[in-house]
Design a protein around this motif. Sequence first.
Motif, short mmCIF file in Angstrom:
data_model
loop_
_atom_site.label_atom_id
_atom_site.label_comp_id
_atom_site.label_asym_id
_atom_site.label_seq_id
_atom_site.Cartn_x
_atom_site.Cartn_y
_atom_site.Cartn_z
N SER A 158 62.30 37.47 42.14
CA SER A 158 62.08 37.64 40.70
C SER A 158 60.60 37.67 40.37
O SER A 158 60.11 38.53 39.62
N LEU A 159 59.86 36.72 40.92
CA LEU A 159 58.43 36.65 40.64
C LEU A 159 57.67 37.83 41.25
O LEU A 159 56.64 38.25 40.72
N THR A 160 58.20 38.37 42.35
CA THR A 160 57.59 39.55 42.95
C THR A 160 57.64 40.73 41.97
O THR A 160 56.68 41.50 41.85
N LYS A 161 58.75 40.87 41.27
CA LYS A 161 58.87 41.93 40.27
C LYS A 161 57.80 41.76 39.18
O LYS A 161 57.14 42.73 38.79
N LEU A 162 57.64 40.53 38.71
CA LEU A 162 56.69 40.28 37.63
C LEU A 162 55.26 40.41 38.13
O LEU A 162 54.39 40.89 37.42
N ARG A 163 55.03 40.00 39.37
CA ARG A 163 53.69 40.07 39.96
C ARG A 163 53.22 41.51 40.11
O ARG A 163 52.01 41.77 40.19
N SER A 164 54.14 42.44 40.16
CA SER A 164 53.78 43.85 40.35
C SER A 164 53.37 44.54 39.05
O SER A 164 52.91 45.70 39.09
N LEU A 165 53.50 43.87 37.92
CA LEU A 165 53.12 44.47 36.64
C LEU A 165 51.60 44.56 36.53
O LEU A 165 50.88 43.85 37.23
N PRO A 166 51.08 45.41 35.65
CA PRO A 166 49.62 45.52 35.49
C PRO A 166 48.98 44.17 35.17
O PRO A 166 49.56 43.35 34.45
N ASP A 167 47.77 43.97 35.70
CA ASP A 167 47.09 42.68 35.54
C ASP A 167 46.87 42.29 34.09
O ASP A 167 46.83 41.10 33.76
N ASN A 168 46.71 43.26 33.20
CA ASN A 168 46.44 42.91 31.80
C ASN A 168 47.69 42.67 30.98
O ASN A 168 47.63 42.43 29.77
N THR A 169 48.86 42.73 31.63
CA THR A 169 50.12 42.43 30.93
C THR A 169 50.08 41.02 30.36
O THR A 169 49.76 40.05 31.07
N ARG A 170 50.40 40.89 29.09
CA ARG A 170 50.43 39.56 28.47
C ARG A 170 51.76 38.87 28.81
O ARG A 170 52.83 39.47 28.71
N VAL A 171 51.65 37.61 29.22
CA VAL A 171 52.81 36.82 29.65
C VAL A 171 53.17 35.84 28.54
O VAL A 171 52.49 34.84 28.32
N TRP A 172 54.25 36.15 27.84
CA TRP A 172 54.74 35.30 26.76
C TRP A 172 55.83 34.40 27.32
O TRP A 172 57.02 34.72 27.25
N CYS A 173 55.44 33.29 27.90
CA CYS A 173 56.41 32.34 28.46
C CYS A 173 56.82 31.34 27.38
O CYS A 173 56.10 31.11 26.41
N ALA A 174 57.96 30.71 27.57
CA ALA A 174 58.64 30.04 26.46
C ALA A 174 58.28 28.57 26.28
O ALA A 174 58.84 27.91 25.39
N THR A 212 48.09 27.90 24.83
CA THR A 212 47.61 28.56 26.05
C THR A 212 48.47 29.77 26.41
O THR A 212 48.30 30.36 27.47
N VAL A 213 49.40 30.10 25.56
CA VAL A 213 50.29 31.25 25.74
C VAL A 213 49.94 32.28 24.66
O VAL A 213 49.80 31.90 23.49
N PRO A 214 49.72 33.55 25.00
CA PRO A 214 50.07 34.18 26.27
C PRO A 214 49.00 34.01 27.35
O PRO A 214 47.83 33.81 27.05
N SER A 215 49.46 34.14 28.58
CA SER A 215 48.58 34.28 29.73
C SER A 215 48.56 35.77 30.09
O SER A 215 48.99 36.62 29.29
N THR A 216 48.07 36.10 31.26
CA THR A 216 48.15 37.47 31.77
C THR A 216 48.62 37.44 33.23
O THR A 216 48.45 36.43 33.93
N ILE A 217 49.19 38.53 33.66
CA ILE A 217 49.62 38.63 35.06
C ILE A 217 48.43 38.45 35.99
O ILE A 217 48.50 37.76 37.02
N GLY A 218 47.30 39.05 35.66
CA GLY A 218 46.12 38.92 36.51
C GLY A 218 45.67 37.50 36.68
O GLY A 218 45.32 37.06 37.79
N LEU A 219 45.67 36.73 35.59
CA LEU A 219 45.27 35.33 35.66
C LEU A 219 46.26 34.51 36.48
O LEU A 219 45.85 33.63 37.26
N GLU A 220 47.54 34.80 36.34
CA GLU A 220 48.55 34.07 37.12
C GLU A 220 48.40 34.36 38.61
O GLU A 220 48.55 33.48 39.45
N LYS A 221 48.09 35.58 38.97
CA LYS A 221 47.91 35.94 40.38
C LYS A 221 46.74 35.20 41.00
O LYS A 221 46.73 34.89 42.19
#
Length: 257
Positions: A158-174, A212-221
């Motif tokens: 599951s996380l591999t799918k999300l990790r493949s998104l563009p780095d600037n994708t905003r991550v709105w976690c709950a 601290t939300v949203p984050s970004t995919i790039g920052l999470e990586k």
Amino acid sequence: MQVERLPVLSDNYIFLLYDPTYNIAAVVDPAEAAPVLHRLRELNAELVTIFNTHHHSDHVGGNRQLLQHFPQATVYGGAEDQDRIPGQQIFLSEGDRVKFSDRPGEVFFVPGHTRAHIAYYFPAQTPNEPGELFCGDTLFAGGCGRLFEGTPQQMVSSLTKLRSLPDNTRVWCAHEYTLKNLKFALTVDDNNADLKHRFEQVKVARSQDIATVPSTIGLEKLTNPFMRWDDVALQSKVKSQDPVQTFARLRGMKDQF
């Protein structure tokens, strides 16, 4: 599409999607109805869609009350959550498409936290704007969800799918779990300069009650150990070269943290 963050309960976020052109709104994971209704009244907007990521009560608790006020609203959720999400009408699987106003979205099946968890991804429409990911409790800023109904293998997939998104994708976690997540991350990734810098920033933000939300995919990586199961230093820390076992051992350590 404007995204608004509504804090509720002790640490949840509800996300309100708003289109000012048509004066319509959608809501992602409404734990409670009251704050959503309040904001809709302020906007004088009509609720047309409820997007649920999974069945837990702190994500679907407001569904029925919202439907009492907006009976025409459509409730979306995962196909495997059938009979677990109040008012669900649309049953989504991997690769399905959704839409809010004129903004198309994609559905990812991301089990691990629960067996039926899904995420909604709205790709960027222009080169200068980010995509928007609503991932429920699968991916957190600096962490990931506990494995209540799924396996480490499922969560890595599951996380591999999300990790493949563009780095600037905003991550709105709950949930606002970031500070504690980063405190744990430092115990297993203490030589990570990006992580140390992020931790200091988050400490300041939370001391001022800044989200601290949203984050970004790039920052999470760069800084989230649960997105870095193939990092050599982390594998050495947990004494495994297997990605799934590395993830599982990190998750087990976090559960005891």
